[in-house]
Scaffold this active site. Structure first.
Site, PDB file in Angstrom:
ATOM      1  N   PRO A 130      49.442 -58.833  52.675  1.00 34.59           N
ATOM      2  CG  PRO A 130      47.707 -58.967  54.219  1.00 34.59           C
ATOM      3  CD  PRO A 130      49.166 -59.189  54.069  1.00 34.59           C
ATOM      4  N   GLY A 171      46.679 -52.108  55.012  1.00 32.61           N
ATOM      5  CA  GLY A 171      47.270 -51.357  56.122  1.00 32.61           C
ATOM      6  C   GLY A 171      48.562 -51.945  56.660  1.00 32.61           C
ATOM      7  CG  LEU A 172      49.171 -55.680  57.444  1.00 34.49           C
ATOM      8  CD1 LEU A 172      49.252 -57.194  57.465  1.00 34.49           C
ATOM      9  CD2 LEU A 172      49.347 -55.155  58.857  1.00 34.49           C
ATOM     10  N   GLY A 173      51.447 -52.112  54.889  1.00 36.45           N
ATOM     11  CA  GLY A 173      52.630 -51.527  54.253  1.00 36.45           C
ATOM     12  C   GLY A 173      53.140 -52.285  53.039  1.00 36.45           C
ATOM     13  CB  SER A 174      51.431 -54.529  50.664  1.00 35.51           C
ATOM     14  OG  SER A 174      51.484 -54.635  49.288  1.00 35.51           O
ATOM     15  CB  ALA A 193      55.983 -48.749  52.036  1.00 34.83           C
ATOM     16  CB  ALA A 194      57.214 -53.941  52.335  1.00 35.05           C
ATOM     17  CG  ASP A 241      52.504 -46.874  55.093  1.00 33.10           C
ATOM     18  OD1 ASP A 241      52.210 -46.504  56.242  1.00 33.10           O
ATOM     19  OD2 ASP A 241      51.716 -47.478  54.341  1.00 33.10           O
TER      20      ASP A 241
HETATM   21  O1  PMV Z   1      49.113 -47.620  54.141  1.00 30.43           O
HETATM   22  P1  PMV Z   1      48.186 -47.588  55.286  1.00 30.43           P
HETATM   23  O2  PMV Z   1      46.832 -48.109  54.967  1.00 30.43           O
HETATM   24  O3  PMV Z   1      48.807 -48.157  56.518  1.00 30.43           O
HETATM   25  O4  PMV Z   1      47.884 -46.051  55.642  1.00 30.43           O
HETATM   26  C1  PMV Z   1      48.872 -45.147  55.928  1.00 30.43           C
HETATM   27  C2  PMV Z   1      48.443 -44.201  56.975  1.00 30.43           C
HETATM   28  C3  PMV Z   1      47.615 -42.995  56.572  1.00 30.43           C
HETATM   29  O5  PMV Z   1      47.799 -42.088  57.652  1.00 30.43           O
HETATM   30  C4  PMV Z   1      46.152 -43.339  56.465  1.00 30.43           C
HETATM   31  C5  PMV Z   1      48.088 -42.354  55.285  1.00 30.43           C
HETATM   32  C6  PMV Z   1      49.464 -41.725  55.370  1.00 30.43           C
HETATM   33  O6  PMV Z   1      50.017 -41.437  54.302  1.00 30.43           O
HETATM   34  O7  PMV Z   1      49.986 -41.469  56.461  1.00 30.43           O
END
Ligand code: PMV
Length: 322
Positions: free
Chosen positions: A110, A114-117, A119-120, A161
């Site tokens: 999703p 916060g699940l790294g969409s 970056a993945a 991430d």
């Molecule tokens: O992408 P997210 O929502 O998992 O957030 C990454 C973690 C943060 O510490 C909030 C941002 C970062 O760049 O480290």
């Protein structure tokens, strides 16, 4: 056709504080993933096709600040390629020279949760495209390019991430330091529950920065406390005592609430998991929505997962960290 599949991730400890130089822990989550396919196209040019988000466009027509376009261009630059890819293929495809390529991206992760969409997706594209071009990039270069795209997603990302999804292993991460892999001495179970609220990390990171600018002493002390929780958590994981992580998660969640990145729905789900037997729970990632995580024994996980769904979670994933 070349395909690359890349898992999502969760942050176990230290989100937000990690942007300010504190350590954080993150692990891959194989149940959700992004995929990139690179194939010959009969149409000229480079096409990016992301059907999940209704996006299909030619690279030359995409705004330069688009993260998908950024990674594609960065791969070409890294490989020193300025020619159309068909020119670089050793033998033209069957049926004559084709002059276009299509990059198709799909993801079960999703978005903004916060699940790294982001970056993945970047890592999948970088791997598939560089392989298609005959020169698969190594992890260090993949990670470097994915970090550039993270800057577009996040503003001032720590790099956690892109690093965890590139290496696909549990990591202990400090910004601008060489990566350290975590040795998980004893497997443990984490339940991930989605509030269903999509919350861009860029916004929560920017709000935390405002708070930090207003009261640096107080917020630095909270970040330092989060950093020390992350270090203790690492010892517990590497020392074979994952059962100690619950209390640390609760402590980390108190800090995240204090810096204003939790929300009613995240609090509600963390409380529901604790009531149904989880030994610790916290939000994971940028916060304000997205996902929370809870620590459980393997046996209790189904009951906690059900309690989370009953409490309004839109999706629940049970994952074994090892
Ligand atoms: O992408 P997210 O929502 O998992 O957030 C990454 C973690 C943060 O510490 C909030 C941002 C970062 O760049 O480290």
């Amino acid at each position: 056709m070349i395909t690359s599949r890349v898992s999502g991730k969760i942050i176990l400890f230290g989100e937000h504080a990690v942007v300010y130089g504190q350590p954080a822990l993150a692990v891959p989550v194989n149940q959700v993933f992004a995929e990139a396919e690179v194939l010959d196209s009969p149409r000229a040019g480079i096409w990016i096709n992301a059907p999940d988000i209704g996006f299909h466009e030619k690279l030359s027509r995409i705004a330069p600040e688009n993260p998908l376009a950024t990674v594609v261009e960065a791969v070409f630059a890294e490989l020193g390629i300025s020619l159309p890819p068909s020119v670089l293929r050793t033998s033209p495809p069957e049926g004559g020279e084709k002059d276009g390529i299509e990059i198709k991206v799909t993801s079960t992760i999703p978005i903004a949760s916060g699940l790294g969409s982001g970056a993945a997706v970047s890592v999948a594209i970088i791997r598939a495209l560089s392989s298609y071009l005959g020169n698969p990039l190594d992890d260090e270069k993949v990670n470097k390019i994915a970090y550039e795209a993270e800057k577009i997603h996040h503003g001032t990302p720590s790099g956690i991430d892109n690093t965890v999804v590139t290496y696909g292993k549990p990591i202990f991460f400090i910004k601008d330091q060489p990566i350290e892999l975590l040795n998980v001495a004893k497997a443990f179970t984490i339940i991930i529950a989605d509030t269903g609220i999509s919350a861009p990390t860029k916004q929560s990171v920017a709000d935390v920065r405002k708070l930090w600018e207003k009261n640096p002493q107080k917020i630095n002390a909270l970040f330092a406390a989060a950093g020390s929780i992350a270090r203790t958590a690492r010892q517990s994981i590497e020392g074979g005592h994952p059962e100690r992580l619950g209390a640390l998660m609760n402590e980390n969640q108190r800090i995240l609430r204090e810096i204003g990145v939790s929300c009613r729905e995240l609090d509600h789900l963390t409380e529901a998991s604790l009531r149904s037997g989880a030994s610790g729970a916290k939000l994971s990632g940028g916060g304000r929505g997205g996902n929370m995580i809870a620590l459980s024994t393997k046996e209790n996980a189904p009951a906690i997962a059900e309690a989370l769904l009953n409490a309004g979670a839109k999706n629940v994933v049970v994952t074994e960290i090892k």
